[in-house]
Scaffold this active site. Sequence first.
Site, PDB file in Angstrom:
ATOM      1  N   THR A 119      -1.534   0.715 -10.157  1.00  9.94           N
ATOM      2  CA  THR A 119      -2.802   0.169  -9.678  1.00  9.94           C
ATOM      3  C   THR A 119      -3.556   1.130  -8.765  1.00  9.94           C
ATOM      4  O   THR A 119      -4.701   0.871  -8.427  1.00  9.94           O
ATOM      5  CB  THR A 119      -2.553  -1.179  -8.964  1.00  9.94           C
ATOM      6  OG1 THR A 119      -3.781  -1.901  -8.867  1.00  9.94           O
ATOM      7  CG2 THR A 119      -1.951  -0.968  -7.584  1.00  9.94           C
ATOM      8  N   ASP A 171      -5.313  -9.737  -7.709  1.00 10.34           N
ATOM      9  CA  ASP A 171      -5.736  -8.919  -8.844  1.00 10.34           C
ATOM     10  C   ASP A 171      -4.614  -8.191  -9.569  1.00 10.34           C
ATOM     11  O   ASP A 171      -4.410  -8.352 -10.776  1.00 10.34           O
ATOM     12  CB  ASP A 171      -6.818  -7.925  -8.412  1.00 10.34           C
ATOM     13  CG  ASP A 171      -6.444  -7.129  -7.162  1.00 10.34           C
ATOM     14  OD1 ASP A 171      -5.421  -7.440  -6.527  1.00 10.34           O
ATOM     15  OD2 ASP A 171      -7.193  -6.193  -6.807  1.00 10.34           O
ATOM     16  N   ARG A 178       0.539   3.809  -3.234  1.00  5.80           N
ATOM     17  CA  ARG A 178      -0.122   5.078  -2.933  1.00  5.80           C
ATOM     18  C   ARG A 178       0.880   6.220  -2.745  1.00  5.80           C
ATOM     19  O   ARG A 178       0.747   7.278  -3.365  1.00  5.80           O
ATOM     20  CB  ARG A 178      -0.994   4.937  -1.683  1.00  5.80           C
ATOM     21  CG  ARG A 178      -2.078   3.877  -1.829  1.00  5.80           C
ATOM     22  CD  ARG A 178      -3.082   3.937  -0.703  1.00  5.80           C
ATOM     23  NE  ARG A 178      -3.915   2.733  -0.665  1.00  5.80           N
ATOM     24  CZ  ARG A 178      -5.148   2.675  -0.189  1.00  5.80           C
ATOM     25  NH1 ARG A 178      -5.714   3.750   0.295  1.00  5.80           N
ATOM     26  NH2 ARG A 178      -5.828   1.547  -0.192  1.00  5.80           N
ATOM     27  N   GLU A 200       0.821  -1.207   0.000  1.00  5.13           N
ATOM     28  CA  GLU A 200       0.000   0.000   0.000  1.00  5.13           C
ATOM     29  C   GLU A 200       0.855   1.257   0.000  1.00  5.13           C
ATOM     30  O   GLU A 200       0.522   2.262  -0.646  1.00  5.13           O
ATOM     31  CB  GLU A 200      -0.942   0.007   1.212  1.00  5.13           C
ATOM     32  CG  GLU A 200      -1.971  -1.105   1.234  1.00  5.13           C
ATOM     33  CD  GLU A 200      -3.077  -0.931   0.208  1.00  5.13           C
ATOM     34  OE1 GLU A 200      -3.089   0.101  -0.500  1.00  5.13           O
ATOM     35  OE2 GLU A 200      -3.941  -1.822   0.115  1.00  5.13           O
ATOM     36  N   GLU A 204     -12.956   0.404  -9.619  1.00  8.16           N
ATOM     37  CA  GLU A 204     -12.599  -0.566 -10.659  1.00  8.16           C
ATOM     38  C   GLU A 204     -13.502  -0.520 -11.891  1.00  8.16           C
ATOM     39  O   GLU A 204     -13.024  -0.658 -13.021  1.00  8.16           O
ATOM     40  CB  GLU A 204     -12.561  -1.975 -10.067  1.00  8.16           C
ATOM     41  CG  GLU A 204     -11.316  -2.291  -9.275  1.00  8.16           C
ATOM     42  CD  GLU A 204     -11.251  -1.602  -7.919  1.00  8.16           C
ATOM     43  OE1 GLU A 204     -10.154  -1.477  -7.346  1.00  8.16           O
ATOM     44  OE2 GLU A 204     -12.324  -1.170  -7.421  1.00  8.16           O
TER      45      GLU A 204
END
Length: 609
Positions: free
Chosen positions: A579, A314, A185, A181, A492
């Site tokens: 992502t 994913d 981010r 993360e 998404e």
Amino acid sequence: MNGTKLRRRKAPKNAKAGNPEKEVDSEESELEFDFDLWKYTKILAVPLLLAIGVAYYLNPTIFTDAMQSYLGLSEQELAKMVPVLEFPIDFSANVHRRDAVVRAFQHAWLAYERDAMGNDEYHPISHEGTNLTDAGGIGYTVVDSIDTMLLMGLDQEYSRAREWVATKMDFERNATFNTFETVIRVLGGLLSAYHFSGEDSLYLEKAIDLADRIIPAFNTPSRLPLSNINLALREGAIDPNWPQFVSSAEVATLQLEFRYLSVLSRNTLYWEKAETVMHVLKNSLMPHGLASIFLNWYNGEFVLSTLRLGSRADSYYEYLLKQYLQTNNTEVFYRDMYTNAMDAVHKTLIKKSANSVLTYTSELVPEKHPDGQISWRLTPKQDHLVCFFGGSLLLGATTAGALVHPVSVPPRAGELSEQGKRDWETGISLIKTCMATHDTATGLAPEIAHFRIPSDGIGHDPQYPSDWYIKGAHTRPGELPPYDARYILRPETVESLFLAFRLTGDEMYREWAWRIFEAIEKHCRVETGGYASIINVDEIPSRKEDKMETFMMSETLKYLYLIFADANVLPLDKYVLNTEAHPLPIFDIPPKFKDLVQRNPMLSHPILE
């Protein structure tokens, strides 16, 4: 007769003389017959031609396959001969809708700035901010939002955010943060801000500082990074919930960021750490070609665990393609890993619903029996996270699956390989399915959708949709529904709609995106500022949950903005989005990095074309 000339038919020369009146009647009847035939042919021709045109637009292979077989031509030769029906495509900005999204971003950001500036997370109902650790935060929400401000041209908001980064951002936190993360981010946000700010050195310096603190997470026997990192101590840490394991998505969704940082800093270390992870995964893949959701971080091997495209797996599949795109379609290693994975996904996980024949992705769950045998249980369950996959397939079809570069918009017959055609069709179908899961009371999709199969025991209960349902969403008054029913502002579906619009030019995808935006405005907007998750998408009035995820501003509103902005704002042949929707420029591999990847000791196959 609209200027059309009708010619009288003459009697044959050898015809016998007869009744003159009958001959005239016969001649007039033939004239009337000719006119009626012409009239009805004209009436029928218009809808027939339109039907043929629509059929060709939707599925040109109906015609091209027949012609190819008859003429014995290659697809490329046929593509040059077959005329393409051109439909007007308008990629200019829809100013009204674009600006509405900008105002929504300001509604979210200004509330956060007012109540919680610098905190990692925001709670819009209580007007409070919180941090991810007791030692303090590192500005997750600030850094996640900066490139959205730059793309939207919000100069004042950006100026204040930059000032916070320059004066208050501090990575000296003696606490553990999630490695994955933090990379997608914060590191991704800093790198994107560096690029879109005109290479402001502040962001690159912060990015290098953060990356150097994260690198020790890779110090494991397998060279897979641990799930957590203590930024002050510069020590990796295990996930206490899964002490022996790391997830596929966690370890394989760091590469875009570290590779780009290596190019900017001219330090090959970041590239080498990230690249090695991918070779470990390649060498550990099981025969079915899919990545199970967990690996053992000590020996680098996949463990017996669920196969799916949702959580914990994913972005592994997403980054296989995007690593190939990031370096200008030159690393065949990633193209081959991606194409092999897509073959396995189609063979194993892609399914059709029973009634409306919706395409969805299932999960395979391993079950161990008392005799030691293993069986796999197919579960018709799809996370909202999987809705990225439709757009990803379209992007892959027009790049890794293309026979020519660049392809047309939309792709023409003969421009895609057989695999590219398959992935294109599946991608379009999956996007339709994800939009079908928005058929709820609020118009928003749940966190998890289950699809109907004969053995689900629901029968024809009218309270459930015919093809899919939210498990346990219909609760008694006062009871909280399960997590499955929530909408937590996820991006998404709009991510896939963005890619679908850019790659097809079909205005329908803009309309679908607007429908989702209006639903968010109606059910998630907090009037005093910000947006909140909702507890049950199938409940009116909706109950709000006091949390606004950082990806609301980083992804959801950014993708909505890009859908309605001019296509020149972020051309797909110039950028790859990580992502967390942080755009990073596509680049050519510098010579010393080519040497690095080619001499990787784990490499037993070519990586570059």
